[in-house]
Scaffold this motif. Structure first.
Motif, mmCIF file in Angstrom:
data_model
loop_
_atom_site.group_PDB
_atom_site.id
_atom_site.type_symbol
_atom_site.label_atom_id
_atom_site.label_comp_id
_atom_site.label_asym_id
_atom_site.label_seq_id
_atom_site.Cartn_x
_atom_site.Cartn_y
_atom_site.Cartn_z
ATOM 1 N N PHE A 244 0.697 -0.770 -0.054
ATOM 2 C CA PHE A 244 -0.045 0.388 -0.052
ATOM 3 C C PHE A 244 0.950 1.424 0.020
ATOM 4 C CE2 PHE A 244 -3.906 -3.245 0.680
ATOM 5 C CZ PHE A 244 -4.367 -2.947 0.458
ATOM 6 N N THR B 33 -3.975 8.343 5.509
ATOM 7 C CA THR B 33 -2.999 6.825 5.258
ATOM 8 C C THR B 33 -1.971 7.440 5.164
ATOM 9 O OG1 THR B 33 -5.208 6.262 3.977
ATOM 10 C CG2 THR B 33 -2.712 5.707 2.996
ATOM 11 N N MET C 159 -5.025 3.879 7.742
ATOM 12 C CA MET C 159 -5.871 3.468 6.293
ATOM 13 C C MET C 159 -7.692 3.101 6.279
ATOM 14 S SD MET C 159 -4.051 1.172 3.323
ATOM 15 C CE MET C 159 -3.764 -0.141 4.749
ATOM 16 N N VAL D 269 -10.687 5.320 5.217
ATOM 17 C CA VAL D 269 -12.298 4.573 3.835
ATOM 18 C C VAL D 269 -13.667 4.563 5.075
ATOM 19 C CG1 VAL D 269 -13.307 1.976 4.876
ATOM 20 C CG2 VAL D 269 -10.823 2.599 3.642
ATOM 21 N N PRO E 167 -15.870 -2.765 2.274
ATOM 22 C CA PRO E 167 -14.946 -1.475 2.267
ATOM 23 C C PRO E 167 -15.607 -1.589 4.327
ATOM 24 C CG PRO E 167 -15.072 -0.806 0.833
ATOM 25 C CD PRO E 167 -16.057 -1.895 0.419
ATOM 26 N N ALA F 74 -8.834 -1.872 2.943
ATOM 27 C CA ALA F 74 -7.904 -1.046 2.152
ATOM 28 C C ALA F 74 -7.769 -1.924 0.781
ATOM 29 C CB ALA F 74 -6.761 -1.279 2.394
ATOM 30 N N HIS G 242 -11.519 -1.074 -0.905
ATOM 31 C CA HIS G 242 -11.562 0.054 -1.262
ATOM 32 C C HIS G 242 -10.911 0.209 -2.205
ATOM 33 C CE1 HIS G 242 -12.289 4.775 -0.451
ATOM 34 N NE2 HIS G 242 -10.871 4.419 -0.711
ATOM 35 N N TRP G 243 -9.450 -0.067 -2.287
ATOM 36 C CA TRP G 243 -8.854 0.801 -3.625
ATOM 37 C C TRP G 243 -8.295 -0.466 -4.778
ATOM 38 C CZ3 TRP G 243 -6.534 2.432 0.914
ATOM 39 C CH2 TRP G 243 -7.083 3.473 1.273
#
Lengths: 588, 228
Positions: free
Chosen positions: A97, A206, A285, A289, A368, A423, A426-427
């Protein structure tokens, strides 16, 4: 042009790799390196998960599986712990990340030292290979427990005391070199490559988490390196840094004058900050979120930043709370109990702020978000049991019992993994350009969340009964009632269900890569820069012709008077579309 | 803007529209920061070694290397000779930096070669010193004090050799006639590193040649004295 850092190069001057190898293997692109780190860490993490499953089979159903004997059990346990803490969590959070998000979130084209970044991954891979090879050397991997305490680590009777431990120490040394290369890059990139307008206090949390954790890692890993070098010399060269004079197997060993306690201090001087090296990026993170999916600014941003920094600092002065039963001076115990309990203050501030961020938010119960809320539960739970263990008087009877196992799994295992899943979900749309399957994701969440509770909650009770950790088998002891055996079997069944539930996640990730609906641009309506790239997934160089300029902080969600419920960081004030009946500038 | 001002910034306020951060820094500054952090890491590494050394000095059986007139470091002549080589390297690299800044390529190259020569000489002299110690019966494993000297001086030498690898590249670039401005930037970083390694060696020197009483005092100050 080759003396201008990659981060500063204009798009037209960048060398875009063409061949398969330069694009996907020996890549200098931070996104490819992040994925390499991520995939390697997850693969090695799956192995560690399987090892824990094997341990649970033995504990739940003793004398059933002939391939698990006391030696292999200890090896599974050691490798499970070390892989999970170092090779999975540290590598995935910072190498994975950190690499993916830092350049995108600060608005630059790449890390400031791309070559060093690539070298960092390949060195990490080498450390993983050496670690994996240790399973296959004569005597097998070390079974000394993840703390590798001397003298037993180097003595006959501990599995892998010959080659296994050497491979482990070499692998750790290589990992530390890899981490140092990566960490230097992360810290310098955040300090140096932030785009115009991205002041420190405009950074998403983050980045604050990753930045502080990287700095901590750079300062804490040397302690592990020092310990590893000295133990290696005790093993190979016959020095006596840690090895005292003692009798082993009826014979005096060749060492004398070493101090095993010194090793414990060194190990935990690394080991405790390591907890926060893993936790702080997760804290950062999860904050992002939660804010994004609650459509609300993070509550107490400045306090959140300070809490991260204060936790990072304090974590260097609490290490000996892992050593209350090592016979330390009572006033030391008092000192370390006090510092440990002080850490609860900034940590509690963070938990309150997460809850207050949710308070009256426009909660979108996405996958998430579910994992992020799950994290608040598991982290509070693990944190509270930490308050018990931080006190010397309570820790002494509970030391080395399943209560400790339950505590650290809840606080740094389950909680961090909850954030990792939050995470990844989410990403994922940004990284892959596709959406994952929501139904599968929700199944994955509920089985994992409930399953981890049914696994670790009963362990607190086993700990109160006095069941010791690290034992191959509890045997017939008077203080172990029949119900404890049944509980152990129940824990094992639930752990294996949780383990199998991870297949849903893996299937979802792989299936969605090809078949998931296209994510499009910024599907969550997030404000931070990584979602504002011209292409999804971002192409090499990230920003097309021009790097973005930042005009605001990262949490402008549901701003009163503004038409959209979020304002991207790179949107200038004059471009913000106001509601028809709201005069410009009334959004405070 | 001071750090306090940066950290107390109210970035959420809508009136807060002025651009406070000018954008990415210079590549040379990035390298300087990275080198600075790297030197902090090495300092942490050696501090931890030193602390364990002081702890060991409190255990029975520990024989300090300068404790008695017949101890190997009671006479520090050889150590001073090695130190002089490292000082020579440090002075030479500083001369190279000054020449590079003046734009004098020839003298820069000569100074760089002298730096490399002195640095290599230092490593060879350290190996010579180890052989001398071993010859006197002060082997690697015979006493924790000896083990520490071999270990710490070896790690110090390894760091120096790492620097030499970078300096060889800088020298090569200079030889090839790369722009002196660029070469001066590399030399500046190398010079900082060389001075740092000299300072580190001086601390190491002082620690290894200190008397048992000094160790006891440091141990008492650090709370490391051991009651046995």
């Amino acid at each position: 042009m080759n003396h201008i850092a990659f981060a500063d190069q204009p798009q037209e001057s960048m060398h875009h790799p063409q061949g398969f190898f330069s694009k996907y293997v020996w890549s200098l692109d931070h996104k490819v390196i992040a994925i390499q780190y991520g995939v390697t860490a997850i693969m090695v993490g799956v192995l560690a998960l399987v090892l824990s499953g094997l341990m649970r089979l033995q504990l739940g159903f003793p004398d059933t599986f002939s391939f698990i004997n006391p030696n292999t059990y200890l090896q599974f346990m050691t490798m499970h712990g070390m892989i999970m803490v170092v090779y999975l969590l540290t590598a995935l959070l910072l190498g994975g990340f950190g690499n993916y998000l830092i350049p995108l979130m600060v608005g630059t084209r790449d890390m400031v030292f791309p070559y060093l970044n690539m070298l960092s991954y390949w060195t990490y891979l080498l450390s993983v290979i050496v670690l994996m090879a240790s399973f296959f050397v004569p005597g097998g991997a070390t079974g000394a427990g993840w703390t590798l305490y001397p003298p037993h680590t180097l003595l006959p009777g501990t599995p892998g005391h010959e080659l296994g431990i050497i491979m482990m120490l070499v692998s750790l040394g290589i990992f530390i070199v890899a981490f140092t290369m990566g960490g230097l890059n992360y810290v310098t990139t955040i300090l140096q490559a932030r785009t115009k307008g991205m002041s420190l206090m405009r950074m998403p949390l983050t980045l604050w988490g990753i930045f502080t954790a990287s700095l901590m890692g750079l300062l804490a890993f040397p302690a592990l390196l020092v310990a590893a070098i000295m133990m290696m010399l005790d093993k190979l060269a016959g020095t006596s840094f840690f090895m005292p004079a003692l009798m082993s197997m009826g014979e005096a060993i060749d060492h004398s004058g070493g101090s095993p306690l010194l090793y414990q201090h060194l190990f935990w001087f690394f080991g405790h900050p390591e907890v926060y090296i893993v936790a702080l990026p997760a804290f950062g993170m999860v904050s992002d979120v939660l804010a994004t999916h609650a459509r609300k600014n993070i509550f107490g941003y400045r306090m959140m930043v300070w809490a991260i920094v204060i936790i990072g600092g304090l974590s260097f002065v609490v290490w000996a709370h892992h050593m209350y039963v090592s016979g330390m001076n009572l006033s030391f115990g008092f000192f370390f109990a006090t510092t440990t309990l002080i850490i609860a203050i900034p940590t509690a501030i963070k938990v309150y702020n997460w809850v207050l961020t949710l308070w009256r938010g426009n909660l979108h119960m996405t996958v998430p978000m579910l994992f992020a809320i799950g994290f608040i539960f598991t982290f509070t739970h693990g944190g509270l049991s930490g308050l018990f263990l931080g006190n010397v008087a309570i820790d002494v009877p509970l030391a080395d019992t399943y209560f400790v196992v339950a505590h650290f799994h809840m606080v740094m295992g389950v909680s961090t993994v909850m954030v990792l899943f939050a995470a990844i979900y989410h990403w994922y749309p940004l990284i892959s350009g596709r959406m994952f399957n929501t139904a599968l994701g929700k199944w994955h969440f509920w089985v994992t969340f409930v399953g981890t509770y049914t696994t670790f909650l009963p362990m607190h009770y086993l700990g109160f009964l006095g069941l010791p950790r690290r034992y191959f088998s509890m045997g017939e002891a008077a203080y172990v009632p029949e119900s404890a055996h049944s509980l152990n079997a129940g824990i094992s069944i639930s752990a294996i269900i949780v383990m199998l539930a991870q297949l849903l996640f893996i299937a979802n990730v792989i299936w969605s890569l090809k078949k998931g609906p296209r994510a499009g641009h910024n599907p969550w309506g997030a404000t931070s820069l990584e979602w504002q790239t011209p292409d999804v997934p971002p192409k090499h160089g990230n920003w097309g012709e021009k790097v973005p300029e930042v005009h605001r902080w990262a949490y402008d969600y549901s701003v009163p008077g503004v038409k959209a419920d979020f304002i991207p960081q790179n949107m200038p004030s004059e471009a913000v579309e106001m509601e028809d009946d709201s005069p410009q500038g009334e959004r405070s | 803007m001071s750090l306090i001002a940066k950290l107390t910034e109210k970035s959420w306020e809508p009136a807060h529209t002025g651009v406070m951060h000018a954008g990415p820094g210079q590549p040379q500054t990035s390298k300087k920061i990275a080198l600075g952090i790297f030197m902090v890491i090495i300092s942490v590494l050696f501090t931890l070694f030193f602390l364990t050394f002081i702890t060991h000095s409190q255990y029975p059986g520990f024989q300090a290397l300068a404790a008695e007139p017949w101890s190997p470091f009671y006479n520090t002549g050889r150590l001073w000779m090695n130190t002089a080589l490292l000082v020579g390297a440090s002075v030479a690299i500083h001369a190279a930096l000054i020449s590079a800044r003046r734009g004098a390529q020839g003298p820069t190259l000569i100074a760089l070669v002298i730096t490399l020569f002195f640095s290599a000489q230092f490593v060879i002299a350290q190996i010579w010193l180890w052989r001398h110690l071993t010859g006197m019966g002060y082997g690697f494993t015979t006493n924790p004090a000896n083990s520490y000297f071999y270990l710490l001086s070896a790690i110090h030498a390894l760091h120096l050799l790492g620097g030499v690898a970078v300096l060889v590249r800088a020298t090569w670039l200079n030889w090839q006639g790369t722009a002196l401005a660029r070469s001066a930037q590399s030399i500046k970083l190398c010079a900082s590193y060389w001075h740092y390694l000299l300072a580190l060696w001086l601390v190491l020197f002082a620690l290894m040649t200190a008397s048992p009483e000094t160790y006891n005092t440091i141990a008492a100050l650090c709370g490391l004295e051991v009651d046995l």
